[in-house]
Motif scaffolding. Structure first.
Motif, PDB file in Angstrom:
ATOM      1  N   LEU A 149       0.848  -1.185   0.000  1.00  7.98           N
ATOM      2  CA  LEU A 149       0.000   0.000   0.000  1.00  7.98           C
ATOM      3  C   LEU A 149       0.886   1.238   0.000  1.00  7.98           C
ATOM      4  O   LEU A 149       1.663   1.461   0.939  1.00  7.98           O
ATOM      5  CB  LEU A 149      -0.895   0.007   1.238  1.00  7.98           C
ATOM      6  CG  LEU A 149      -2.249  -0.683   1.107  1.00  7.98           C
ATOM      7  CD1 LEU A 149      -2.885  -0.853   2.476  1.00  7.98           C
ATOM      8  CD2 LEU A 149      -3.154   0.137   0.205  1.00  7.98           C
ATOM      9  N   ASP A 150       0.790   2.024  -1.068  1.00  9.25           N
ATOM     10  CA  ASP A 150       1.579   3.246  -1.185  1.00  9.25           C
ATOM     11  C   ASP A 150       0.804   4.399  -0.575  1.00  9.25           C
ATOM     12  O   ASP A 150      -0.062   5.010  -1.216  1.00  9.25           O
ATOM     13  CB  ASP A 150       1.893   3.518  -2.660  1.00  9.25           C
ATOM     14  CG  ASP A 150       2.455   4.920  -2.895  1.00  9.25           C
ATOM     15  OD1 ASP A 150       2.932   5.539  -1.924  1.00  9.25           O
ATOM     16  OD2 ASP A 150       2.405   5.385  -4.055  1.00  9.25           O
ATOM     17  N   GLY A 151       1.128   4.705   0.697  1.00 12.70           N
ATOM     18  CA  GLY A 151       0.533   5.837   1.385  1.00 12.70           C
ATOM     19  C   GLY A 151       1.589   6.851   1.767  1.00 12.70           C
ATOM     20  O   GLY A 151       1.516   7.472   2.832  1.00 12.70           O
ATOM     21  N   ILE A 152       2.584   7.036   0.897  1.00 12.29           N
ATOM     22  CA  ILE A 152       3.708   7.924   1.228  1.00 12.29           C
ATOM     23  C   ILE A 152       3.303   9.382   1.116  1.00 12.29           C
ATOM     24  O   ILE A 152       3.463  10.176   2.048  1.00 12.29           O
ATOM     25  CB  ILE A 152       4.912   7.636   0.302  1.00 12.29           C
ATOM     26  CG1 ILE A 152       5.334   6.171   0.401  1.00 12.29           C
ATOM     27  CG2 ILE A 152       6.084   8.556   0.665  1.00 12.29           C
ATOM     28  CD1 ILE A 152       6.400   5.777  -0.614  1.00 12.29           C
ATOM     29  N   VAL A 153       2.775   9.761  -0.041  1.00 15.18           N
ATOM     30  CA  VAL A 153       2.421  11.158  -0.305  1.00 15.18           C
ATOM     31  C   VAL A 153       1.027  11.192  -0.903  1.00 15.18           C
ATOM     32  O   VAL A 153       0.708  10.406  -1.803  1.00 15.18           O
ATOM     33  CB  VAL A 153       3.408  11.824  -1.288  1.00 15.18           C
ATOM     34  CG1 VAL A 153       3.028  13.293  -1.493  1.00 15.18           C
ATOM     35  CG2 VAL A 153       4.836  11.717  -0.778  1.00 15.18           C
ATOM     36  N   GLY A 154       0.187  12.133  -0.459  1.00 14.90           N
ATOM     37  CA  GLY A 154      -1.177  12.227  -0.956  1.00 14.90           C
ATOM     38  C   GLY A 154      -1.322  13.197  -2.104  1.00 14.90           C
ATOM     39  O   GLY A 154      -0.351  13.572  -2.777  1.00 14.90           O
ATOM     40  N   ILE A 155      -2.557  13.648  -2.314  1.00 14.43           N
ATOM     41  CA  ILE A 155      -2.843  14.486  -3.474  1.00 14.43           C
ATOM     42  C   ILE A 155      -2.219  15.876  -3.369  1.00 14.43           C
ATOM     43  O   ILE A 155      -2.105  16.575  -4.383  1.00 14.43           O
ATOM     44  CB  ILE A 155      -4.364  14.615  -3.691  1.00 14.43           C
ATOM     45  CG1 ILE A 155      -5.056  15.210  -2.468  1.00 14.43           C
ATOM     46  CG2 ILE A 155      -4.970  13.266  -4.048  1.00 14.43           C
ATOM     47  CD1 ILE A 155      -6.549  15.459  -2.666  1.00 14.43           C
ATOM     48  N   GLY A 156      -1.801  16.254  -2.184  1.00 14.16           N
ATOM     49  CA  GLY A 156      -1.172  17.570  -2.038  1.00 14.16           C
ATOM     50  C   GLY A 156       0.321  17.576  -2.311  1.00 14.16           C
ATOM     51  O   GLY A 156       0.952  18.639  -2.290  1.00 14.16           O
ATOM     52  N   GLY A 157       0.892  16.408  -2.593  1.00 10.75           N
ATOM     53  CA  GLY A 157       2.335  16.330  -2.800  1.00 10.75           C
ATOM     54  C   GLY A 157       2.786  17.012  -4.075  1.00 10.75           C
ATOM     55  O   GLY A 157       2.117  16.964  -5.105  1.00 10.75           O
ATOM     56  N   LYS A 158       3.939  17.663  -4.026  1.00 12.10           N
ATOM     57  CA  LYS A 158       4.539  18.306  -5.192  1.00 12.10           C
ATOM     58  C   LYS A 158       5.985  17.848  -5.317  1.00 12.10           C
ATOM     59  O   LYS A 158       6.680  17.662  -4.322  1.00 12.10           O
ATOM     60  CB  LYS A 158       4.505  19.838  -5.064  1.00 12.10           C
ATOM     61  CG  LYS A 158       3.090  20.420  -4.987  1.00 12.10           C
ATOM     62  CD  LYS A 158       2.339  20.223  -6.292  1.00 12.10           C
ATOM     63  CE  LYS A 158       0.942  20.830  -6.216  1.00 12.10           C
ATOM     64  NZ  LYS A 158       0.162  20.592  -7.447  1.00 12.10           N
ATOM     65  N   GLY A 159       6.434  17.680  -6.535  1.00  7.77           N
ATOM     66  CA  GLY A 159       7.808  17.228  -6.753  1.00  7.77           C
ATOM     67  C   GLY A 159       7.925  15.728  -6.593  1.00  7.77           C
ATOM     68  O   GLY A 159       6.948  15.025  -6.294  1.00  7.77           O
ATOM     69  N   GLY A 160       9.116  15.216  -6.811  1.00  6.33           N
ATOM     70  CA  GLY A 160       9.347  13.786  -6.702  1.00  6.33           C
ATOM     71  C   GLY A 160       9.415  13.323  -5.260  1.00  6.33           C
ATOM     72  O   GLY A 160       9.245  14.102  -4.318  1.00  6.33           O
ATOM     73  N   LEU A 161       9.649  12.039  -5.095  1.00  5.61           N
ATOM     74  CA  LEU A 161       9.755  11.467  -3.753  1.00  5.61           C
ATOM     75  C   LEU A 161      10.933  12.059  -2.990  1.00  5.61           C
ATOM     76  O   LEU A 161      11.984  12.361  -3.577  1.00  5.61           O
ATOM     77  CB  LEU A 161       9.934   9.956  -3.854  1.00  5.61           C
ATOM     78  CG  LEU A 161       8.720   9.146  -4.321  1.00  5.61           C
ATOM     79  CD1 LEU A 161       9.122   7.687  -4.526  1.00  5.61           C
ATOM     80  CD2 LEU A 161       7.588   9.246  -3.308  1.00  5.61           C
ATOM     81  N   ARG A 162      10.772  12.189  -1.692  1.00  4.76           N
ATOM     82  CA  ARG A 162      11.857  12.647  -0.829  1.00  4.76           C
ATOM     83  C   ARG A 162      12.918  11.541  -0.727  1.00  4.76           C
ATOM     84  O   ARG A 162      12.635  10.368  -0.992  1.00  4.76           O
ATOM     85  CB  ARG A 162      11.322  12.997   0.563  1.00  4.76           C
ATOM     86  CG  ARG A 162      10.231  14.054   0.546  1.00  4.76           C
ATOM     87  CD  ARG A 162      10.762  15.404   0.031  1.00  4.76           C
ATOM     88  NE  ARG A 162       9.732  16.428   0.071  1.00  4.76           N
ATOM     89  CZ  ARG A 162       8.979  16.799  -0.960  1.00  4.76           C
ATOM     90  NH1 ARG A 162       9.125  16.204  -2.126  1.00  4.76           N
ATOM     91  NH2 ARG A 162       8.077  17.757  -0.830  1.00  4.76           N
ATOM     92  N   PRO A 163      14.144  11.908  -0.327  1.00  2.00           N
ATOM     93  CA  PRO A 163      15.242  10.926  -0.322  1.00  2.00           C
ATOM     94  C   PRO A 163      14.932   9.650   0.447  1.00  2.00           C
ATOM     95  O   PRO A 163      15.305   8.556   0.006  1.00  2.00           O
ATOM     96  CB  PRO A 163      16.391  11.711   0.323  1.00  2.00           C
ATOM     97  CG  PRO A 163      16.122  13.139  -0.043  1.00  2.00           C
ATOM     98  CD  PRO A 163      14.630  13.271   0.000  1.00  2.00           C
ATOM     99  N   GLU A 164      14.217   9.746   1.586  1.00  2.00           N
ATOM    100  CA  GLU A 164      13.970   8.545   2.380  1.00  2.00           C
ATOM    101  C   GLU A 164      13.023   7.568   1.670  1.00  2.00           C
ATOM    102  O   GLU A 164      13.017   6.370   1.980  1.00  2.00           O
ATOM    103  CB  GLU A 164      13.385   8.924   3.751  1.00  2.00           C
ATOM    104  CG  GLU A 164      12.046   9.617   3.707  1.00  2.00           C
ATOM    105  CD  GLU A 164      12.146  11.126   3.588  1.00  2.00           C
ATOM    106  OE1 GLU A 164      11.129  11.807   3.841  1.00  2.00           O
ATOM    107  OE2 GLU A 164      13.251  11.632   3.256  1.00  2.00           O
TER     108      GLU A 164
END
Length: 507
Positions: free
Chosen positions: A124-139
Motif C-alpha cells: 500500500l503506497d501511502g507515502i504522499v497524498g494528493i497535495g504532494g509536489k515534486g518527486g519522492l523525498r530521499p527517504e
C-alpha cells in the motif's frame, strides 16, 4: 464519463462534508473502500487474504492514515501486515494505533522495510497524498527503485505524481492499481502520471463537487455525439468537409486525410490539391479539384495542412478566410506558427489545432515572439518538445489560450482543450498509433465531424476516441504493427462498437 477535479476542489468538498460528520468518518469511508479493493486483489492473487504479506508505506498526514487504517482492516482478516514509517514523528497517530491493535507490525529501519517491500504480496503506497509536489523525498526514493514481487496499490495517487497535472518531477512509485477517493484526479488520466497509476478504481465517499473541468469520455458519451442522418437528410444537409492536403512530396497525406474524412459522418468530402487524381482513383466518391480552398465550392468545414508542403501557405490563408470551422494540422501548423495568433484574430468561426508536441513548441514560440516561430529577435528560449510532453495539460491549455482556438494535443495521452478552460482526456489508443500518417487520418475524421455540425471540442474528442479505438481493432490485441490506412479502415468498426455498447441495457 470520468470526471476529474483539482486538489483545491477536493479539499473544499472534504472540508464541507467533514463539518457535518463525526470526526474520522471520511477517513474510515476511504479506508474501507481501499481495504476492500486490496482484499479482492489478494484473493485473486493468492486465493485468500489470510496469511498474505502486506506492507504499508506510510508517510505523514491523512494519506498515510488511510493506508494504516486499511492495513489494520487487512490484519484483522489474518494478513501479516507491516507498516514502514517514512516519517515516524508525523505518522497518523490514530491510524497507527489501529494497526497495532489489529496485530500489525511497525518498521522503522530502512533495510528491514526494503526487505519486506521486496517480498510482499501487496504494498500500500501511502507515502504522499494528493497535495504532494515534486518527486519522492530521499527517504522514500529507494522504494521507487527496488524490485518487488507483489502488487502495488496507490492511495489516491501514486507518490511522486502531481495529482492536478500528471507531471512527474522526480522519482515516483509505479502502481499496479490506484484507488482514488471521491473523484478522479487529472494526474491519473494524463501521462506521464497515468502511466504510473495502473488500473484506476474510484471509491465514493460522499463528496459534493462542482462541475469538472477535466473529463474523459466513455462509450455512452461518444455515442451521444455521433452524427446520425435523419429520414430527410441528403449529402449536403449532412455536411460537406473540404480537405486541402498533400503535395508533390507527400501525396499520401491527401489519401489518408480523405480516408479519415469519409468515415466521420459528413455527407461528402471535397478535396483540393495536387493529389486530385490519386484521391479520386482511390476514393471515387470524393469530389476533387486541383485548385485551392477559395475556388472549391461550398463546404461546412475545412481541414488544411496534412502533407501540404509548398502549398500550405496559400491553403491556410484561403481556408481561414472562409466563414466556416477550420482544422489546422501538420504543415498548416508550421505556417500558423510563423504567422502567430494574429492570423486567427479576425475569425468569427471556430478553429481547431491538432499539433504533436514538436508542433506545439513551434506554435508557442510563434505566440511568444509575435509570429516567426524560429524565435529570433532575442526572445525567450523556445519551449522544448520533451518539456511540453511532460506537462501535457498545461501545454494544451497554454496553446488554447494563446491562439483562442480549441487544441487537440496528440501524444501518449491525447488532450483536448478549448479556450474556455474545458479539457477532455482521451482514454483510447495504443502505442502502435505512433506510425506515419495516423495523424492525417485523425485530422480528416475530426474535420468531418466539424462539417457534420459538432463543436470543435466535441469533434476533437470524438475523433480522438474513435481513432484510438480503431487502432486497437487494427492492432488486434495484444497488438501488432498497424498502418494508417488500416486504422482508417477500422473506424467503421469502432463507430459501431460505440453505438452497440451504448445501446446495451444499463449502459
Amino acid at each position: 464519463m470520468r470526471s476529474a477535479h483539482r486538489v483545491d476542489q477536493v479539499r473544499a468538498a472534504e472540508a464541507a462534508l467533514m463539518a457535518r460528520l463525526p470526526g474520522g468518518t471520511l477517513m474510515q469511508r476511504a479506508a474501507v473502500g481501499l481495504a476492500a479493493t486490496c482484499a479482492r486483489l489478494l484473493t485473486r492473487r493468492r486465493g485468500r487474504v489470510y496469511g498474505s504479506r502486506v506492507v504499508v508505506l506510510a508517510g505523514s498526514g491523512d494519506n498515510g492514515g488511510d493506508a494504516l487504517y486499511a492495513g489494520a482492516a487487512l490484519a484483522r482478516r489474518g494478513a501479516r501486515v507491516s507498516a514502514v514509517l517514512l516519517a515516524p514523528a508525523r505518522a497518523h497517530a490514530a491510524g497507527l494505533a489501529a494497526l497495532r491493535a489489529a496485530g500489525g507490525r511497525v518498521v522503522l529501519e530502512q533495510e528491514v522495510g526494503l526487505a519486506d517491500f521486496s517480498r510482499a504480496d501487496l504494498v500500500l503506497d501511502g507515502i504522499v497524498g494528493i497535495g504532494g509536489k515534486g518527486g519522492l523525498r530521499p527517504e522514500a526514493q529507494p522504494y521507487a527503485r527496488a524490485g518487488r514481487a507483489g502488487v502495488v496499490v496507490a492511495v489516491d495517487v501514486p507518490s511522486g505524481v502531481d495529482a492536478d497535472t500528471g507531471e512527474v518531477a522526480g522519482a515516483a512509485l509505479r502502481a499496479d492499481v490506484t484507488v482514488c477517493f471521491g473523484t478522479y484526479k487529472p494526474g491519473l488520466l494524463i501521462d506521464p502520471g497515468a502511466s504510473y497509476a495502473g488500473a484506476v478504481q474510484l471509491v465514493g465517499i460522499g463528496l459534493e463537487l462542482p462541475a469538472a473541468e477535466v473529463v474523459a469520455l466513455q462509450h455512452a458519451d461518444v455515442a451521444g455525439l455521433l452524427p446520425v442522418p435523419g429520414a430527410e437528410s441528403d449529402k449536403y444537409r449532412r455536411g460537406v468537409v473540404g480537405v486541402a492536403a498533400g503535395s508533390a512530396r507527400y501525396p499520401g497525406a491527401a489519401l489518408l486525410a480523405v480516408a479519415g474524412a469519409l468515415r466521420g459522418g459528413a455527407g461528402a468530402v471535397r478535396y483540393v490539391g495536387t493529389a486530385a487524381e490519386e484521391v479520386v482513383r482511390r476514393f471515387p466518391e470524393a469530389l476533387v479539384t486541383e485548385g485551392g480552398p477559395a475556388g472549391a465550392g461550398r463546404v461546412q468545414a475545412w481541414v488544411v495542412g496534412p502533407g501540404g508542403g509548398e502549398g500550405a501557405e496559400r491553403a491556410l490563408a484561403e481556408a481561414l478566410a472562409a466563414d466556416v470551422p477550420v482544422l489546422v494540422d501538420a504543415d498548416g501548423l508550421t505556417e500558423l506558427a510563423r504567422l502567430g495568433p494574429g492570423a486567427l484574430a479576425g475569425r468569427t468561426a471556430p478553429t481547431l489545432l491538432t499539433p504533436h508536441t514538436g508542433e506545439a513548441a513551434r506554435l508557442l514560440a510563434g505566440a511568444e515572439n509575435g509570429g516567426s516561430a524560429g524565435g529570433g529577435g532575442g526572445g525567450a528560449r523556445p519551449p522544448a518538445a520533451d518539456e511540453l510532453a511532460a506537462a501535457r495539460l498545461g501545454t494544451a491549455r497554454r496553446l488554447a489560450a494563446a491562439y483562442r482556438a480549441t487544441v487537440l494535443l496528440k501524444g501518449s495521452t491525447t488532450v483536448v482543450a478549448d479556450p474556455g478552460g474545458a479539457v477532455r482526456v482521451n482514454p483510447t489508443g495504443t502505442s502502435w498509433l505512433a506510425t506515419a500518417g495516423s495523424g492525417d487520418v485523425l485530422a480528416g475524421l475530426a474535420g468531418s465531424l466539424l462539417a457534420a455540425g459538432r463543436s470543435p471540442l466535441d469533434a476533437a474528442s470524438v475523433a480522438a476516441y474513435l481513432h484510438g479505438l480503431a487502432a486497437r481493432h487494427a492492432a488486434a490485441t495484444p497488438g501488432a504493427p498497424v498502418t494508417a490506412l488500416e486504422v482508417a479502415a477500422a473506424l467503421s468498426t469502432a463507430w459501431n462498437d460505440v453505438r452497440s455498447a451504448a445501446a446495451e441495457p444499463g449502459a
